[in-house]
Design an enzyme around this catalytic site. Sequence first.
Site, short mmCIF file in Angstrom:
data_model
loop_
_atom_site.label_atom_id
_atom_site.label_comp_id
_atom_site.label_asym_id
_atom_site.label_seq_id
_atom_site.Cartn_x
_atom_site.Cartn_y
_atom_site.Cartn_z
N GLN A 226 3.31 -7.57 8.12
CA GLN A 226 3.05 -6.19 8.49
C GLN A 226 3.08 -5.31 7.25
O GLN A 226 4.07 -5.29 6.52
CB GLN A 226 4.07 -5.69 9.51
CG GLN A 226 3.75 -4.30 10.02
CD GLN A 226 4.74 -3.83 11.07
OE1 GLN A 226 5.76 -3.24 10.74
NE2 GLN A 226 4.44 -4.10 12.34
N ASN A 270 -1.93 0.81 16.21
CA ASN A 270 -1.16 -0.33 15.71
C ASN A 270 -1.20 -0.33 14.18
O ASN A 270 -2.20 0.02 13.56
CB ASN A 270 -1.74 -1.65 16.23
CG ASN A 270 -1.30 -1.93 17.65
OD1 ASN A 270 -0.43 -1.26 18.18
ND2 ASN A 270 -1.91 -2.92 18.27
N ARG A 271 -0.09 -0.73 13.59
CA ARG A 271 0.05 -0.63 12.14
C ARG A 271 -1.00 -1.43 11.38
O ARG A 271 -1.39 -1.05 10.28
CB ARG A 271 1.46 -1.06 11.74
CG ARG A 271 2.54 -0.10 12.20
CD ARG A 271 3.93 -0.62 11.92
NE ARG A 271 4.95 0.34 12.31
CZ ARG A 271 6.25 0.16 12.16
NH1 ARG A 271 6.71 -0.97 11.64
NH2 ARG A 271 7.11 1.07 12.52
N ASP A 272 -1.44 -2.55 11.94
CA ASP A 272 -2.46 -3.34 11.23
C ASP A 272 -3.77 -2.57 11.14
O ASP A 272 -4.44 -2.60 10.10
CB ASP A 272 -2.66 -4.70 11.92
CG ASP A 272 -2.96 -4.59 13.40
OD1 ASP A 272 -2.08 -4.11 14.13
OD2 ASP A 272 -4.05 -4.98 13.82
N SER A 275 -3.20 0.42 8.61
CA SER A 275 -3.12 -0.06 7.23
C SER A 275 -4.49 -0.46 6.71
O SER A 275 -4.84 -0.19 5.55
CB SER A 275 -2.17 -1.25 7.14
OG SER A 275 -0.84 -0.86 7.37
#
Length: 502
Positions: A226, A270-272, A275
């Site tokens: 992550q 969502n962090r993915d 990012s």
Amino acid sequence: MLQIMNIGITDVAVIGGGLAAMYAALEASNYDKSVVIISKKPVGRSGASVISKSVHRFPPDHLKEKLSYKNKIIEAGRYINNRDLVDTFVEHASQKMDNIEKLKVGLNFKEKLIDGKNHKYFAACKPKMGKHLTIPLSNIIKTKDNINIMEGYMAVQIVIERDTVCGILIENKNRLYFLGAKAVVIATGGGGYNYIQTSNTNDLTGDGYAMALRAGLPLIDMEFIQFYPYRTVYPFQHDIFPDIFSHGAKYLNEKGERFMDKYPKKELENRDILSREMFFQKEIYLNIEDCDKDFMKEECDDLYDNYLKYKGEQIKVSPVAHFMMGGVKINADTSTDVRGLFCCGEVAGGLHGANRLAGHALTETVVFGHIAGEESAHYAGSKTKISVNFVKEETANWVPNIGEESPTNIKNILRRNMWESAGIVRNEDDLQRAKDKVEELEQQIKNLKPLKLRDWIECQNMIQTSKMIIDSCILRKESRGAHYRSDFPEEDINWQRNIIIN
């Protein structure tokens, strides 16, 4: 070859100095077992826990809420989570958090009304700084007569006889020691320091993963890293409490565009996803001009103070390596394929699948730290004796002789290599280059005679962890959760499974 000195026997040995290790040690001590904590840095001031935002999110103790929560975890993990671990997390989180509240270690709880009754669902320190939790907890541990702490010592190798743990090889100041143990808990945290851009502290070098591999244990889901999209890098470095994006904060690129506008949840995707979108921008800035200042002062006063200090300057942000979803393959009771060896916290894999929901890392330490402590204590109670006499110098024949050299340059090259070629966006060519470079560095470290043995062992652990990450990334020819491949950009139902490496 370095000599090994025997230093005694304990019922339970816990490796690590963060929250998972402390919870495991505390719980084991409650069963009147002798416990030893082995930690590279001071207990309570080690690993990711101490620099976290202290945030715990967990399902309320309500049947319908638990079912909904479980589905959210599995959806975020893109359906490859270990369901037994998810069930255990959801079923036990609320009760275990109640136990932590009774310790009075500085957590403030929030409740919400469900069917006419208040239920806890969130906890954090005020201000939201991990040290306000970890240090009080370490102070409690230091009052326990049956817990001994070995600070400044590094666990090097799990010693096993006939598929059963019997102790740990430990390093301190270029010397090796053997501690006999009826049960061992690995709670060493992750390996985010393998990346040059990271929120992790420099002691998170993948030690637990490497020790597990040397013990013959399988690792699962190592391709899923992550990358935390909530960190300022200029003019100050600071983690961002994500909830401010529900109160007016936003990300802008170098053109002044809110590039997350095309997503329903904006910066709370969502962090993915966040990012990856950040990776494709030239520059990213945190804009908090329209953010609710009362909320900032109440919930993230340290960020608010920096905002006032640097008012007028643009606040630059960047994604950083933050958390490893993969790790040692464990059962729901934290046991492994080696009898008497348990794992908990970030070093264990399977709970989060392809990505982790925000606020679950610390709750995971609470749930599985307690389980590991209880299970290791019960196991130790079933053992009348252990073998300690067979440990010879050959046990550490892979450790080099002491010399005058330093592996620092190898570490730095490795970290840049992982960031550039096995980071947020991956492809076959980059991953193969990363693999070739790691193999080259592995040959270099083998021939190096270090001035400090610990530096060499950490570098060796980083290399072993990096190899497992890269191999898993190459094998998974799709994009899922935190693993994104530009040459295989879609999720593939045929890859709705786990990669296990040993």
